[in-house]
Design a protein around this motif. Structure first.
Motif, PDB file in Angstrom:
ATOM      1  N   THR A 271     -50.771  27.634 -84.141  1.00 44.94           N
ATOM      2  CA  THR A 271     -50.057  27.385 -85.391  1.00 44.94           C
ATOM      3  C   THR A 271     -48.554  27.460 -85.106  1.00 44.94           C
ATOM      4  O   THR A 271     -48.143  27.719 -83.973  1.00 44.94           O
ATOM      5  CB  THR A 271     -50.427  28.421 -86.464  1.00 44.94           C
ATOM      6  OG1 THR A 271     -50.176  29.734 -85.941  1.00 44.94           O
ATOM      7  CG2 THR A 271     -51.894  28.309 -86.842  1.00 44.94           C
ATOM      8  N   TRP A 272     -47.767  27.260 -86.127  1.00 46.57           N
ATOM      9  CA  TRP A 272     -46.325  27.291 -85.930  1.00 46.57           C
ATOM     10  C   TRP A 272     -45.644  27.867 -87.159  1.00 46.57           C
ATOM     11  O   TRP A 272     -46.227  27.928 -88.246  1.00 46.57           O
ATOM     12  CB  TRP A 272     -45.787  25.885 -85.646  1.00 46.57           C
ATOM     13  CG  TRP A 272     -45.999  24.902 -86.771  1.00 46.57           C
ATOM     14  CD1 TRP A 272     -47.098  24.137 -86.989  1.00 46.57           C
ATOM     15  CD2 TRP A 272     -45.092  24.616 -87.845  1.00 46.57           C
ATOM     16  NE1 TRP A 272     -46.949  23.385 -88.112  1.00 46.57           N
ATOM     17  CE2 TRP A 272     -45.718  23.650 -88.662  1.00 46.57           C
ATOM     18  CE3 TRP A 272     -43.835  25.074 -88.190  1.00 46.57           C
ATOM     19  CZ2 TRP A 272     -45.117  23.143 -89.817  1.00 46.57           C
ATOM     20  CZ3 TRP A 272     -43.222  24.562 -89.338  1.00 46.57           C
ATOM     21  CH2 TRP A 272     -43.869  23.602 -90.130  1.00 46.57           C
ATOM     22  N   ARG A 273     -44.438  28.291 -86.956  1.00 45.86           N
ATOM     23  CA  ARG A 273     -43.627  28.727 -88.082  1.00 45.86           C
ATOM     24  C   ARG A 273     -42.167  28.434 -87.747  1.00 45.86           C
ATOM     25  O   ARG A 273     -41.774  28.435 -86.574  1.00 45.86           O
ATOM     26  CB  ARG A 273     -43.817  30.195 -88.421  1.00 45.86           C
ATOM     27  CG  ARG A 273     -43.362  31.171 -87.373  1.00 45.86           C
ATOM     28  CD  ARG A 273     -43.721  32.597 -87.792  1.00 45.86           C
ATOM     29  NE  ARG A 273     -42.978  33.028 -88.948  1.00 45.86           N
ATOM     30  CZ  ARG A 273     -41.850  33.745 -88.893  1.00 45.86           C
ATOM     31  NH1 ARG A 273     -41.341  34.071 -87.720  1.00 45.86           N
ATOM     32  NH2 ARG A 273     -41.222  34.120 -89.987  1.00 45.86           N
ATOM     33  N   ALA A 274     -41.430  28.157 -88.780  1.00 43.70           N
ATOM     34  CA  ALA A 274     -40.002  27.896 -88.623  1.00 43.70           C
ATOM     35  C   ALA A 274     -39.247  28.869 -89.505  1.00 43.70           C
ATOM     36  O   ALA A 274     -39.643  29.131 -90.636  1.00 43.70           O
ATOM     37  CB  ALA A 274     -39.676  26.454 -89.011  1.00 43.70           C
ATOM     38  N   GLU A 275     -38.202  29.399 -88.944  1.00 45.24           N
ATOM     39  CA  GLU A 275     -37.340  30.282 -89.732  1.00 45.24           C
ATOM     40  C   GLU A 275     -35.977  29.640 -89.806  1.00 45.24           C
ATOM     41  O   GLU A 275     -35.325  29.428 -88.789  1.00 45.24           O
ATOM     42  CB  GLU A 275     -37.261  31.665 -89.094  1.00 45.24           C
ATOM     43  CG  GLU A 275     -36.471  32.651 -89.924  1.00 45.24           C
ATOM     44  CD  GLU A 275     -36.413  34.025 -89.262  1.00 45.24           C
ATOM     45  OE1 GLU A 275     -37.430  34.742 -89.303  1.00 45.24           O
ATOM     46  OE2 GLU A 275     -35.363  34.351 -88.690  1.00 45.24           O
ATOM     47  N   LEU A 276     -35.586  29.313 -91.010  1.00 45.72           N
ATOM     48  CA  LEU A 276     -34.289  28.675 -91.213  1.00 45.72           C
ATOM     49  C   LEU A 276     -33.352  29.654 -91.889  1.00 45.72           C
ATOM     50  O   LEU A 276     -33.776  30.409 -92.786  1.00 45.72           O
ATOM     51  CB  LEU A 276     -34.414  27.429 -92.099  1.00 45.72           C
ATOM     52  CG  LEU A 276     -35.163  26.215 -91.525  1.00 45.72           C
ATOM     53  CD1 LEU A 276     -36.659  26.360 -91.739  1.00 45.72           C
ATOM     54  CD2 LEU A 276     -34.657  24.936 -92.174  1.00 45.72           C
TER      55      LEU A 276
ATOM     56  N   GLN B  40     -40.841  29.013-103.097  1.00 45.42           N
ATOM     57  CA  GLN B  40     -42.061  29.121-102.294  1.00 45.42           C
ATOM     58  C   GLN B  40     -42.961  27.913-102.532  1.00 45.42           C
ATOM     59  O   GLN B  40     -43.059  27.404-103.653  1.00 45.42           O
ATOM     60  CB  GLN B  40     -42.819  30.402-102.660  1.00 45.42           C
ATOM     61  CG  GLN B  40     -42.124  31.664-102.185  1.00 45.42           C
ATOM     62  CD  GLN B  40     -42.230  32.747-103.221  1.00 45.42           C
ATOM     63  OE1 GLN B  40     -41.838  32.536-104.372  1.00 45.42           O
ATOM     64  NE2 GLN B  40     -42.749  33.883-102.821  1.00 45.42           N
ATOM     65  N   ASP B  41     -43.617  27.498-101.495  1.00 46.44           N
ATOM     66  CA  ASP B  41     -44.582  26.389-101.473  1.00 46.44           C
ATOM     67  C   ASP B  41     -43.923  25.013-101.482  1.00 46.44           C
ATOM     68  O   ASP B  41     -44.605  24.004-101.335  1.00 46.44           O
ATOM     69  CB  ASP B  41     -45.603  26.474-102.625  1.00 46.44           C
ATOM     70  CG  ASP B  41     -46.521  27.657-102.475  1.00 46.44           C
ATOM     71  OD1 ASP B  41     -46.899  27.956-101.328  1.00 46.44           O
ATOM     72  OD2 ASP B  41     -46.874  28.275-103.494  1.00 46.44           O
ATOM     73  N   ASN B  42     -42.612  24.973-101.708  1.00 46.28           N
ATOM     74  CA  ASN B  42     -41.970  23.658-101.644  1.00 46.28           C
ATOM     75  C   ASN B  42     -42.019  23.105-100.222  1.00 46.28           C
ATOM     76  O   ASN B  42     -41.917  23.850 -99.245  1.00 46.28           O
ATOM     77  CB  ASN B  42     -40.504  23.756-102.087  1.00 46.28           C
ATOM     78  CG  ASN B  42     -40.368  23.632-103.596  1.00 46.28           C
ATOM     79  OD1 ASN B  42     -41.369  23.507-104.311  1.00 46.28           O
ATOM     80  ND2 ASN B  42     -39.148  23.670-104.088  1.00 46.28           N
ATOM     81  N   ALA B  43     -42.222  21.809-100.145  1.00 43.42           N
ATOM     82  CA  ALA B  43     -42.281  21.162 -98.833  1.00 43.42           C
ATOM     83  C   ALA B  43     -40.885  21.118 -98.228  1.00 43.42           C
ATOM     84  O   ALA B  43     -39.897  20.862 -98.923  1.00 43.42           O
ATOM     85  CB  ALA B  43     -42.834  19.753 -98.980  1.00 43.42           C
ATOM     86  N   LEU B  44     -40.822  21.393 -96.944  1.00 40.76           N
ATOM     87  CA  LEU B  44     -39.543  21.341 -96.241  1.00 40.76           C
ATOM     88  C   LEU B  44     -39.734  20.452 -95.016  1.00 40.76           C
ATOM     89  O   LEU B  44     -40.598  20.707 -94.182  1.00 40.76           O
ATOM     90  CB  LEU B  44     -39.088  22.737 -95.835  1.00 40.76           C
ATOM     91  CG  LEU B  44     -37.600  22.861 -95.492  1.00 40.76           C
ATOM     92  CD1 LEU B  44     -37.088  24.267 -95.799  1.00 40.76           C
ATOM     93  CD2 LEU B  44     -37.298  22.510 -94.052  1.00 40.76           C
ATOM     94  N   LEU B  45     -38.936  19.417 -94.970  1.00 47.20           N
ATOM     95  CA  LEU B  45     -39.051  18.417 -93.912  1.00 47.20           C
ATOM     96  C   LEU B  45     -37.863  18.544 -92.962  1.00 47.20           C
ATOM     97  O   LEU B  45     -36.715  18.574 -93.403  1.00 47.20           O
ATOM     98  CB  LEU B  45     -39.068  17.017 -94.545  1.00 47.20           C
ATOM     99  CG  LEU B  45     -38.904  15.815 -93.622  1.00 47.20           C
ATOM    100  CD1 LEU B  45     -40.103  15.684 -92.692  1.00 47.20           C
ATOM    101  CD2 LEU B  45     -38.719  14.531 -94.441  1.00 47.20           C
ATOM    102  N   GLY B  46     -38.160  18.649 -91.686  1.00 48.51           N
ATOM    103  CA  GLY B  46     -37.103  18.665 -90.681  1.00 48.51           C
ATOM    104  C   GLY B  46     -37.189  17.402 -89.839  1.00 48.51           C
ATOM    105  O   GLY B  46     -38.279  16.974 -89.455  1.00 48.51           O
TER     106      GLY B  46
ATOM    107  N   VAL C 179     -40.972  29.110 -93.028  1.00 50.78           N
ATOM    108  CA  VAL C 179     -41.693  27.859 -93.297  1.00 50.78           C
ATOM    109  C   VAL C 179     -42.871  27.761 -92.338  1.00 50.78           C
ATOM    110  O   VAL C 179     -42.707  27.956 -91.128  1.00 50.78           O
ATOM    111  CB  VAL C 179     -40.766  26.644 -93.121  1.00 50.78           C
ATOM    112  CG1 VAL C 179     -41.531  25.340 -93.351  1.00 50.78           C
ATOM    113  CG2 VAL C 179     -39.589  26.745 -94.080  1.00 50.78           C
ATOM    114  N   GLN C 180     -44.027  27.481 -92.880  1.00 49.17           N
ATOM    115  CA  GLN C 180     -45.207  27.322 -92.038  1.00 49.17           C
ATOM    116  C   GLN C 180     -45.959  26.078 -92.459  1.00 49.17           C
ATOM    117  O   GLN C 180     -45.766  25.553 -93.561  1.00 49.17           O
ATOM    118  CB  GLN C 180     -46.117  28.553 -92.131  1.00 49.17           C
ATOM    119  CG  GLN C 180     -45.444  29.828 -91.619  1.00 49.17           C
ATOM    120  CD  GLN C 180     -46.378  31.014 -91.614  1.00 49.17           C
ATOM    121  OE1 GLN C 180     -47.592  30.863 -91.571  1.00 49.17           O
ATOM    122  NE2 GLN C 180     -45.800  32.212 -91.659  1.00 49.17           N
ATOM    123  N   GLY C 181     -46.829  25.666 -91.604  1.00 47.34           N
ATOM    124  CA  GLY C 181     -47.628  24.481 -91.880  1.00 47.34           C
ATOM    125  C   GLY C 181     -48.802  24.807 -92.785  1.00 47.34           C
ATOM    126  O   GLY C 181     -48.863  25.867 -93.413  1.00 47.34           O
TER     127      GLY C 181
END
Lengths: 950, 123
Positions: free
Chosen positions: A148-153, A165-171, A215-217
């Motif tokens: 799995t993955w996670r992103a910390e911005l 929370q739960d909003n989609a975040l696109l990078g 942010v996680q998938g």
């Protein structure tokens, strides 16, 4: 696989990157199936409102809706009195978004400026937040076979509407050099698409509104949601159930050379339902296929057993068969004696008239022991308890111990002699001669040659110990009698049995359905019945609870519900039914608490007798819904079996080919209800004892996946990957196109799953099957065999790390004395194999034993390999950390990398050493100013790898 | 050619040059296993360092950034000493970010210790 361009960039001394970040609505609103990590995506569709919008507006009028695809929009504020708003739309026209779902935020009302937007407000599919993002930590890690993955911005200027929370975040990102040119950028591509899990805000007098987003998938939702219980595959109703058999081979030595077993194992009927093809049930007697002709010749000595095999207790017996031609006149043992060469008679004259023996004989002249005029058997044996321990009473009407009846001494010489059935008033009715007996003209004083009256020709050869000699057909003789009427060597003695009275059988009690209410059913409830299970119920039909019949129109297996209820069907009345009330299928006016059977199947381990596989040749399968039916050994079986077993569901097989070591049959009509399933084996292909390894009874209901993971009701066993795909698509709701089965996994006969977190269910399946699941930086999921256990092939090598493309390599050689031995217990229920393997064969002196249960693997070879892999992975495999020179943005867990780097004086430790990526961490600073402090743009990548052992 | 921001030149007394001007290529962040420099991330930067800047010059720069900590420029004319094989050349960058000027102290008629940073230079 990494592209050549990506690999070249990894080696480049200078590189550059750019990132953009966008936010939209929560996952439930946003369709992201077409946003593929690494692929192109245009997040720029935007327009403007053409009229003002307030909190009660049900449509958003805009210039154009062209290009909007995700199902959600973000309206930007036009002044300080407005705010961002994320809106879901169900449909759109050319110039408006309709069927809106609007949320102003938890605890906020649609008042004041919430939901108010002026004409000319920007409406975007994605709201760009690039300017607010300062750093990104992107980590991908494999743990418990799931990557799995996670992103910390982090950044400044927190916006609670967008960063909810739960909003989609696109990078999105792009890199250079491209094609080796530092001035050339790659195309913008999707770096990740995830969902905000948590948001932290920090502020001080600086009023920077600093924030940190986790942010996680999609994996975050799988870890937090329960997967419903399922019965994937063919639900075997017989597995582990109670088995009744006609008999169990008492003297295993009799089959010692058959190749059925080694040593002295249990041959009980329970072996039929243990899921292990290596265990076997063997009947004590030999089944017969055709009805033996039974000859009506009154009393006949039918079979004689002269000596037990070496090592077995002494035992002798003779079997008498009686049948009267008129079928009415009963014979009775009480009028007879058994005599032999040692018997002394009071001779009356020279014409073989001898009214009574006087010594050394068996005198049955006591109480009445009638025989069936239609045909029946009696046994007279040397030791009744020993006989019954060995053979039971069987079909004999009487079993007598001759010690209770002998007059004088009574011995039977196995080497040779005769036995005669002697009517008390002076006549031999049946006599048999065997072995090395010298003709003595018993009962004759000159008129007869050879052995005297009633016999002609040679004796019957003495059979080997443990065998008998018997008549070819019960009661059949000639006058005079002779050895030609006998089978001289019967390896499977059958005292008390003959002809069609001797099928061998096994029967499985499937038990009751056991369906109960898990919630009280109110008297007026018409929506749903909440049950503990639905297995055994039709998709639509009727059930009986207490005295009420309830009709239902739908069955929800995922949630164990019956839906669309009609209460009080027929003459019954609606009533309140408490929790744990039994729910019984009600079909054709009857409540039947029995399973719905779709198929029965047996499997034999391939065992040759000569050139023939030993399999049932002629057999019948019976089904019964009764709690206690009768069985073939019952005296009333012939007359009453139809009262207990469903004649309409009977499956009859004749001449099953010996080459087929498994058979599956469907009841006439496709399905049938059954509490018990009985298999009568009437003939084996080699004419020997009935033998069977595995017996399965498959439920008609339940979820069965075919090879494509789609069809329900198929008969094929599913692959483990198909099961995971089914759960992800059908239950969790991922788009089917997102699931890639690089490997289908292990085929499992049945795979029940419990109600538990998706990730927990997946971990269990993956652990048991040696597979792994990789969540991409989007919604894609890949299932394949775990690279840690390269049982079915090795992954391709993505890169070789060396001094020219990496800055640093660190190697750890961890403690190695952890496990002394791995004992792995695995099964392949598709092939009914259960096996336990150990590695190393002898445990090491240091370390603990590691026992791994419930593995599902292809076979013992795979199990051995996996045990070795686990052992070596537990005992000090190398762990390496690599710092690539360049961005290495393509590195993912599960990839196979080589390391060639001299770290030791010998130069051997890391020369083309194989590793698999365990974790990759990207630390990215976007070079933004924080206050007046300028941050330098930077990119750090750390790859953690574990040694791949193969 | 001369130093220009968005097509306008600084006042004469704020014209960068000599000790005040520095053109910075992204530095390597490490060495690879063979000892070669790697990891030079990003784009060139320009840093102006004025020991003393007139009030007019200060106003010129601050006027560009306004109240923001940084601002995207439409063009930046800057001297690249690495161009032309070390001979140097004036280059026009169509993408650049100018960061808000900072200073250490005020002085007579101006500001002392002024630093102005231009990042993300791309032609």
């Amino acid at each position: 696989m990494a592209t050549a361009d990506e690999l070249a960039r990894t080696e480049a001394p200078a590189f550059d990157f750019q990132m953009r970040f966008y936010v939209s609505g929560p996952r439930a609103w946003v369709s992201t199936a077409n946003i593929i990590a690494g692929g192109a995506y245009d997040p720029s569709p935007s327009t403007e409102t053409t009229a003002g919008v307030d909190a009660t507006s049900t449509e958003i009028p805009v210039d154009s809706t062209a290009g909007f695809t995700t199902g959600a929009i973000v309206i930007a504020p036009t002044d300080e009195y407005e705010e961002y708003e994320v809106i879901s739309y169900g449909s759109k026209d050319a110039d408006s978004f309709n069927e809106l779902t609007r949320a102003f935020g938890e605890g906020l009302d649609a008042g004041f400026h919430h939901g108010v937007h002026a004409a000319g407000a920007a409406v975007s599919e994605w709201a760009e937040i690039t300017g607010w993002v300062h750093t990104l930590e992107l980590g991908l890690e494999e743990a418990d076979a799931i990557a799995t993955w996670r992103a910390e911005l982090t950044g400044t200027g927190y916006n609670s509407r967008l960063m909810a929370q739960d909003n989609a975040l696109l990078g999105m990102w792009r890199f250079r050099p491209a094609n080796g040119d530092l001035s050339l950028w790659t195309d913008w591509s999707v770096a990740f698409i995830g969902y905000i899990k948590t948001a932290d805000v920090d502020d001080s007098h600086k009023q920077e509104k600093a924030w940190r987003l986790d942010v996680q998938g999609v994996a975050q939702y799988l870890a937090a949601s329960d997967a419903p219980a399922h019965h994937f595959g063919q639900t075997d109703l017989a597995a582990g159930k109670s088995v009744r058999v006609s008999g169990v081979l008492h003297d295993p030595y009799l089959e010692r050379g058959s190749g059925e077993y080694v040593g002295y194992p249990s041959l009980e009927g329970d072996n039929l339902v243990d899921g292990d093809l290596g265990t076997v049930w063997i009947s004590d007697d030999v089944p017969t296929v055709t009805k033996e002709q039974r000859f009506a010749n009154r009393f006949v000595i039918n079979e004689v057993y002269l000596q037990a095999p070496p090592g077995q207790p002494d035992l002798q017996w003779l079997e008498l068969f009686y049948k009267n031609q008129d079928g009415e006149t009963e014979g009775d043992l009480k009028y007879y004696h058994v005599v032999n060469g040692g018997t002394e008679f009071n001779w009356v004259d020279e014409k073989h008239e001898f009214p009574a023996p006087v010594a050394n004989y068996i005198n049955l002249d006591k109480k009445g022991r009638p025989m069936d005029p239609d045909g029946g058997f009696a046994i007279i044996c040397s030791n009744r308890p020993r006989f019954e321990e060995r053979w039971g009473v069987g079909g004999a009407l009487h079993v007598l111990d001759w010690r209770d009846f002998q007059i004088g001494t009574w011995t039977v010489n196995p080497a040779g002699g005769f036995l005669a059935w002697f009517y008390q008033n002076g006549a031999v009715e049946s006599i048999v001669w065997w072995g090395t007996a010298v003709p003595q003209k018993f009962g004759a004083r000159g008129e007869f040659d050879g052995y005297g009256p009633g016999w002609t020709g040679a004796t019957i050869p003495t059979p080997p110990a443990g065998h008998s000699f018997r008549r070819l057909n019960a009661g059949q003789l000639t006058s005079p009698d002779s050895a030609a009427n006998f089978l001289a060597d019967e390896p499977n003695p059958t005292p008390g049995l003959a002809g069609d009275d001797n099928p061998e059988w096994f029967s499985v009690d499937l038990g009751a359905l056991g369906i109960e209410l898990v919630a009280e059913l109110a008297i007026d409830e018409v929506d749903e019945l909440q049950l503990n299970a639905t297995l055994g119920l039709l998709p639509a039909g009727q059930v009986m609870i207490d005295a009420e019949v309830i009709e239902y129109t739908g069955r929800d297996d995922d949630n164990d519900l019956l839906t669309g209820l009609t209460r009080g069907v027929g003459v019954t009345d609606p009533a309140v039914h408490p929790v744990e009330s039994s729910v019984i299928p009600y079909e054709d006016g009857l409540a039947v608490d029995a399973h719905l059977v779709r198929q029965v199947r047996w499997r034999r381990r391939p065992v040759l007798n000569g050139t023939t596989y030993v399999v049932p040749k002629t057999f019948k399968v019976f089904f019964s819904v009764q709690e206690s039916p009768i069985y073939p050994d019952d005296n009333d079986w012939d007359d009453e079996w139809r009262d207990h077993w469903d004649e309409g569901a009977l499956i009859s097989v004749v001449d099953h080919p010996a080459a087929a070591t498994e058979w599956a049959g469907v009841p006439p009509g496709g399905t049938t209800r059954a509490r018990h399933v009985l298999v009568n084996i009437r003939e084996m292909s080699d004419g020997g004892r009935a033998k069977m390894n595995e017996f399965h009874v498959y439920a008609a209901t339940g979820e069965v996946l075919d090879g494509d993971g789609e069809a329900e009701g198929a008969t094929e066993a599913p692959y483990s990957g198909e099961v995971i795909k089914y759960l992800l698509v059908n239950n969790f709701g991922l788009d089917e196109s997102q699931i890639t089965l690089t490997d289908q996994g292990i085929q499992v006969g049945a795979l029940p799953t419990t109600k538990a977190r998706y990730m927990q269910v997946f971990k269990d399946i993956l652990r048991r099957t040696g597979c792994a699941l990789y969540f991409g930086l989007d919604e894609a999921v890949e299932h394949r065999f775990s690279p840690w256990y390269p049982l079915r092939g090795l992954p391709e090598v993505d890169v070789t790390w060396s001094r020219s493309n990496a800055r640093r390599v660190s190697v750890t050689r961890p403690e190695r004395h952890n496990v002394s031995q791995v004992r792995l217990r695995a099964m392949n229920d598709q092939d009914d194999l259960i096996y336990e393997v150990s590695y190393p064969p002898r445990p090491l002196a240091i370390g603990s034993e590691l026992i791994i249960e419930d593995m599902v693997l292809g076979g013992p070879t795979e199990a051995c390999l996996m045990a070795e892999q686990i052992f070596r992975r537990k005992n000090g495999p190398l762990r390496a950390t690599v710092i690539p020179s360049g961005p290495a943005e393509w590195v993912r867990p599960g990839q196979r990398h080589l390391i060639t780097w001299t770290v030791d004086q010998e130069g051997t430790l890391l020369q083309g050493a194989n590793f698999v990526v365990k974790r990759v961490q990207f630390g990215i600073n976007l070079g933004k100013a924080t206050g007046d402090a300028h941050q330098r743009k930077s990119w750090d990548c750390t790859v953690t790898l574990d040694e791949l052992i193969f | 050619m001369a130093f220009e921001i968005n097509g306008s030149s600084p006042p004469d007394d704020a014209e960068p040059g000599g000790y005040t001007y520095r053109y910075i290529l992204p530095p390597p962040t490490g060495l690879d296993g063979t000892g070669n420099a790697v990891g030079a991330v990003g784009t060139p930067e320009v840093e102006l360092s004025y020991q003393s800047l007139s009030a007019a010059g200060w106003a010129y720069f601050v006027n560009i950034t306004g109240g923001s900590p940084s601002v995207d420029l439409s063009s930046l004319e800057a001297w690249n000493p690495y161009a032309s094989s070390g001979a140097g050349a004036w280059e026009t960058y169509t993408t650049a970010v100018m960061h808000r000027p900072t200073y250490e102290r005020t002085g007579w008629g101006g500001y002392e210790g002024v630093r102005i940073r231009f990042t993300g230079l791309e032609a």
